[in-house]
Motif scaffolding. Structure first.
Motif, PDB file in Angstrom:
ATOM      1  N   LEU A   1      61.123  44.996  56.268  1.00  0.00           N
ATOM      2  CA  LEU A   1      62.484  45.528  56.205  1.00  0.00           C
ATOM      3  C   LEU A   1      63.118  45.555  57.590  1.00  0.00           C
ATOM      4  O   LEU A   1      64.307  45.252  57.741  1.00  0.00           O
ATOM      5  CB  LEU A   1      62.474  46.930  55.602  1.00  0.00           C
ATOM      6  CG  LEU A   1      62.234  47.003  54.095  1.00  0.00           C
ATOM      7  CD1 LEU A   1      61.932  48.432  53.679  1.00  0.00           C
ATOM      8  CD2 LEU A   1      63.435  46.476  53.344  1.00  0.00           C
TER       9      LEU A   1
ATOM     10  N   PHE B   1      60.948  50.958  47.989  1.00  0.00           N
ATOM     11  CA  PHE B   1      60.965  49.539  47.632  1.00  0.00           C
ATOM     12  C   PHE B   1      59.700  49.150  46.871  1.00  0.00           C
ATOM     13  O   PHE B   1      59.755  48.412  45.893  1.00  0.00           O
ATOM     14  CB  PHE B   1      61.119  48.706  48.914  1.00  0.00           C
ATOM     15  CG  PHE B   1      61.423  47.258  48.678  1.00  0.00           C
ATOM     16  CD1 PHE B   1      62.539  46.865  47.975  1.00  0.00           C
ATOM     17  CD2 PHE B   1      60.595  46.279  49.194  1.00  0.00           C
ATOM     18  CE1 PHE B   1      62.828  45.530  47.775  1.00  0.00           C
ATOM     19  CE2 PHE B   1      60.868  44.940  49.001  1.00  0.00           C
ATOM     20  CZ  PHE B   1      61.992  44.565  48.290  1.00  0.00           C
TER      21      PHE B   1
ATOM     22  N   ASN C   1      59.610  47.847  43.055  1.00  0.00           N
ATOM     23  CA  ASN C   1      58.954  46.580  42.721  1.00  0.00           C
ATOM     24  C   ASN C   1      57.809  46.761  41.747  1.00  0.00           C
ATOM     25  O   ASN C   1      57.496  45.853  40.984  1.00  0.00           O
ATOM     26  CB  ASN C   1      58.465  45.877  43.987  1.00  0.00           C
ATOM     27  CG  ASN C   1      59.587  45.151  44.693  1.00  0.00           C
ATOM     28  OD1 ASN C   1      60.546  44.726  44.076  1.00  0.00           O
ATOM     29  ND2 ASN C   1      59.469  45.040  45.992  1.00  0.00           N
TER      30      ASN C   1
ATOM     31  N   LEU D   1      66.395  44.949  46.052  1.00  0.00           N
ATOM     32  CA  LEU D   1      66.778  45.476  47.363  1.00  0.00           C
ATOM     33  C   LEU D   1      68.048  46.319  47.252  1.00  0.00           C
ATOM     34  O   LEU D   1      68.145  47.392  47.873  1.00  0.00           O
ATOM     35  CB  LEU D   1      66.974  44.326  48.354  1.00  0.00           C
ATOM     36  CG  LEU D   1      67.102  44.708  49.821  1.00  0.00           C
ATOM     37  CD1 LEU D   1      65.869  45.456  50.313  1.00  0.00           C
ATOM     38  CD2 LEU D   1      67.303  43.465  50.662  1.00  0.00           C
TER      39      LEU D   1
ATOM     40  N   THR E   1      67.066  49.599  45.713  1.00  0.00           N
ATOM     41  CA  THR E   1      66.435  50.434  46.732  1.00  0.00           C
ATOM     42  C   THR E   1      67.487  51.092  47.612  1.00  0.00           C
ATOM     43  O   THR E   1      67.380  52.274  47.946  1.00  0.00           O
ATOM     44  CB  THR E   1      65.473  49.589  47.590  1.00  0.00           C
ATOM     45  OG1 THR E   1      64.478  49.022  46.740  1.00  0.00           O
ATOM     46  CG2 THR E   1      64.818  50.415  48.665  1.00  0.00           C
ATOM     47  N   SER E   2      68.508  50.337  47.979  1.00  0.00           N
ATOM     48  CA  SER E   2      69.594  50.894  48.780  1.00  0.00           C
ATOM     49  C   SER E   2      70.318  51.999  48.019  1.00  0.00           C
ATOM     50  O   SER E   2      70.643  53.053  48.588  1.00  0.00           O
ATOM     51  CB  SER E   2      70.572  49.790  49.154  1.00  0.00           C
ATOM     52  OG  SER E   2      71.705  50.307  49.795  1.00  0.00           O
TER      53      SER E   2
END
Length: 126
Positions: free
Chosen positions: A14, A46, A50, A81, A84-85
């Motif tokens: 990251l 993350f 996943n 992603l 996750t944000s």
């Protein structure tokens, strides 16, 4: 121990994405312990995304993945992603990805490549 090493590897991946992709960032002082703490927490989020969400999305999009010869997996990685944000934002963690393209798309490619490269050096216990 392997879990900790993989989480650190994801945090490094990251970090590399943050360095190369505009639109991905951490709102903390760059060389502080808080910055690296945020990266470790985001790497944990993350990893959970996943592990839980990605298999579901891949199974639902199996036909599209086959039709695109696997290229749709890049879209799925970018979506993970972005998710996750979003989760980080909901938990008041200062990590953000601005938009899908180019930030999430290229960021997901970089995170995948760096994670793969670091995974070559992490021993498997098999």
């Amino acid at each position: 121990m392997r879990f900790i090493i993989r989480t650190i590897a994801a945090a490094v991946a990251l970090w590399v994405a943050i360095q190369f992709v505009p639109g991905i960032g951490v709102n903390a002082e760059t060389n502080s312990a808080r910055y690296w703490g945020v990266l470790l927490i985001v790497a944990l989020i993350f990893g959970i995304v996943n592990a839980i969400v990605k298999p579901i999305v891949k199974s639902l999009g199996c036909a599209i993945i086959v039709l695109t010869l696997g290229l749709f997996l890049l879209v799925i990685n970018a979506a993970m992603l972005l998710l996750t944000s979003w989760i980080s934002g909901e938990l008041d963690i200062p990590f953000h990805v601005d938009n899908f393209y180019p930030a999430a798309f290229w960021g997901a490619i970089i995170v995948s490549l760096v994670s793969w490269l670091l995974g070559l050096f992490i021993p498997d216990n098999d």
